[in-house]
Design a protein around this motif. Structure first.
Motif, short mmCIF file in Angstrom:
data_model
loop_
_atom_site.label_atom_id
_atom_site.label_comp_id
_atom_site.label_asym_id
_atom_site.label_seq_id
_atom_site.Cartn_x
_atom_site.Cartn_y
_atom_site.Cartn_z
N ALA A 88 30.13 -13.48 20.65
CA ALA A 88 30.51 -14.68 21.39
C ALA A 88 31.87 -15.19 20.93
O ALA A 88 32.70 -15.64 21.73
CB ALA A 88 29.45 -15.76 21.20
N THR A 89 32.12 -15.11 19.63
CA THR A 89 33.41 -15.55 19.10
C THR A 89 34.55 -14.72 19.68
O THR A 89 35.58 -15.25 20.11
CB THR A 89 33.43 -15.39 17.56
OG1 THR A 89 32.27 -16.00 17.02
CG2 THR A 89 34.67 -16.04 16.97
N LYS A 90 34.37 -13.42 19.74
CA LYS A 90 35.41 -12.53 20.26
C LYS A 90 35.67 -12.81 21.74
O LYS A 90 36.82 -12.75 22.20
CB LYS A 90 35.01 -11.07 20.06
CG LYS A 90 35.01 -10.64 18.59
CD LYS A 90 34.65 -9.18 18.45
CE LYS A 90 34.66 -8.76 16.98
NZ LYS A 90 34.29 -7.33 16.81
N LEU A 91 34.62 -13.10 22.49
CA LEU A 91 34.80 -13.40 23.91
C LEU A 91 35.63 -14.66 24.11
O LEU A 91 36.52 -14.71 24.96
CB LEU A 91 33.44 -13.56 24.60
CG LEU A 91 32.65 -12.27 24.86
CD1 LEU A 91 31.27 -12.60 25.41
CD2 LEU A 91 33.40 -11.36 25.82
N ILE A 92 35.35 -15.70 23.32
CA ILE A 92 36.11 -16.94 23.42
C ILE A 92 37.55 -16.71 22.99
O ILE A 92 38.50 -17.19 23.65
CB ILE A 92 35.48 -18.06 22.57
CG1 ILE A 92 34.06 -18.36 23.03
CG2 ILE A 92 36.33 -19.32 22.63
CD1 ILE A 92 33.96 -18.87 24.44
N GLU A 93 37.76 -16.00 21.90
CA GLU A 93 39.11 -15.70 21.44
C GLU A 93 39.89 -14.93 22.51
O GLU A 93 41.08 -15.18 22.74
CB GLU A 93 39.06 -14.88 20.14
CG GLU A 93 38.54 -15.67 18.94
CD GLU A 93 38.33 -14.79 17.71
OE1 GLU A 93 38.40 -13.55 17.86
OE2 GLU A 93 38.09 -15.33 16.63
N THR A 94 39.21 -14.00 23.18
CA THR A 94 39.85 -13.22 24.24
C THR A 94 40.17 -14.09 25.44
O THR A 94 41.22 -13.95 26.07
CB THR A 94 38.94 -12.05 24.65
OG1 THR A 94 38.62 -11.28 23.49
CG2 THR A 94 39.61 -11.15 25.66
N LEU A 95 39.26 -15.01 25.76
CA LEU A 95 39.48 -15.92 26.89
C LEU A 95 40.70 -16.80 26.64
O LEU A 95 41.54 -17.00 27.52
CB LEU A 95 38.23 -16.79 27.09
CG LEU A 95 38.10 -17.56 28.41
CD1 LEU A 95 37.91 -16.60 29.57
CD2 LEU A 95 36.93 -18.53 28.34
N VAL A 96 40.81 -17.32 25.41
CA VAL A 96 41.92 -18.20 25.05
C VAL A 96 43.24 -17.43 25.04
O VAL A 96 44.30 -17.99 25.35
CB VAL A 96 41.68 -18.85 23.67
CG1 VAL A 96 42.89 -19.62 23.19
CG2 VAL A 96 40.47 -19.77 23.74
N ALA A 97 43.20 -16.14 24.70
CA ALA A 97 44.41 -15.31 24.65
C ALA A 97 44.89 -14.91 26.04
O ALA A 97 45.98 -14.36 26.18
CB ALA A 97 44.16 -14.06 23.81
N ASN A 98 44.09 -15.19 27.07
CA ASN A 98 44.43 -14.81 28.44
C ASN A 98 45.36 -15.87 29.03
O ASN A 98 44.97 -17.02 29.26
CB ASN A 98 43.15 -14.69 29.27
CG ASN A 98 43.40 -14.07 30.62
OD1 ASN A 98 44.17 -14.59 31.40
ND2 ASN A 98 42.72 -12.97 30.90
#
Length: 321
Positions: A88-98
């Protein structure tokens, strides 16, 4: 028992992949942006290189055992065994990096908070604002979504899902009945505000952005509103959509709701998972989709998905309670 028949017709415009590629954030930028995101202690909100994770739910982080003990009274009601673990952490980090996604969220903040009308530059400058974004994971295959939501038909045990933005809400802490920020969150905002000012970004509003998943996962971070997002909101250019069936173009005004729909369609158009926002659905994810048509279920995640289905074109012909 009455049998309900559901006919599914779903089409994708032949140019959808070309449009996606024109606006998609390149993978190397997502990778570098994700590595720049720092996770903060869930108790004191201080970012550190290494944090300890709650071993039961894997959804909160602490810089020390003392912080974990201090936060336990608040966390214990949400501490449930992890379904997705640290993913879940990686998904949020990826979302923010978009870049595309974060731009749309910034525009949502400008519109929802009325920042263009704030001539005195108070919100985001003298006082913080708070954004909450509820995300969910739903099947990448619309047919599987319908089966989960509207029928009793079996689906495979392993179902690929994708991240979706289900709800957006903003407020100014301490105003209109909202509680002020906690001391730790207030300190985080003031630290980031001072940092932005020193970097020559004193004209950019700044607040706090919280991502929530199923009310048991929360991740908070600073959110600057860049000049590009303010300009985009000021110009208020409508979104142009093209029907996959008729080819007819239509326009949707720039609103918080249409920005969220744009984010969700953009993620759904990523057939090759270039954005890295696809993941295997957990049983909890599936349960949220199943519960949408059960009127007795009122949990936040289910209500957020109902709201998304009620406002977005993709779900226009799906019966809701």
């Amino acid at each position: 028992m009455e049998t309900k028949e559901v006919e599914i017709i779903h089409a994708t415009h032949p140019q959808s992949q070309e449009w996606f590629r024109l606006t998609a954030t390149p993978q190397h930028l997502i990778k570098s942006g994700r590595s720049a995101v720092q996770v903060m202690c869930s108790s004191c909100f201080i970012a550190r290189p290494k944090l300890q994770t709650c071993q039961r739910c894997k959804s909160v982080w602490y810089c020390s055992k003392e912080c974990q003990k201090k936060h336990w009274p608040q966390h214990k009601t949400h501490c449930t065994p992890a379904g997705r673990s640290k993913g879940a952490t990686k998904l949020i980090e990826t979302l923010v990096a978009n870049i595309t996604v974060i731009l749309m969220l910034q525009i949502c903040a400008v519109l929802d908070l009325g920042l263009l009308d704030d001539k005195k530059k108070e919100v985001g400058f003298k006082v913080p604002f708070m954004i909450r974004v509820d995300i969910g994971i739903e099947p990448t295959d619309v047919v599987k979504f319908v089966k989960l939501c509207l029928t009793d038909e079996p689906i495979p045990e392993t179902v690929e899902g994708l991240v979706q933005v289900n709800h957006f809400i903003s407020h100014v802490p301490g105003r209109s009945g909202y509680a002020p920020l906690t001391p730790t969150r207030d300190k985080l905002w003031r630290t980031e505000r001072e940092k932005a000012n020193k970097e020559g970004k004193s004209d950019e509003p700044l607040g706090l952005l919280e991502f929530v998943n199923d009310s048991c996962f929360s991740m908070i971070m600073p959110l600057r509103i860049y000049a590009g997002a303010q300009k985009f909101a000021r110009n208020a250019e409508p979104f142009v959509t093209v029907s996959a069936f008729t080819g007819i173009k239509s326009e949707k005004p720039l609103t918080v709701e249409t920005c969220m729909e744009y984010i969700n369609l953009h993620i759904r158009a990523d057939k090759q998972n270039q954005l890295k926002l696809r993941t295997e659905m957990t049983e909890s994810d599936k349960a949220i989709v199943r519960d949408v048509t059960d009127k007795s279920v009122t949990k936040d995640a289910v209500r957020a998905l109902r709201g998304k289905m009620a406002r977005e074109t993709l779900y226009a012909n799906m019966p809701l309670p």
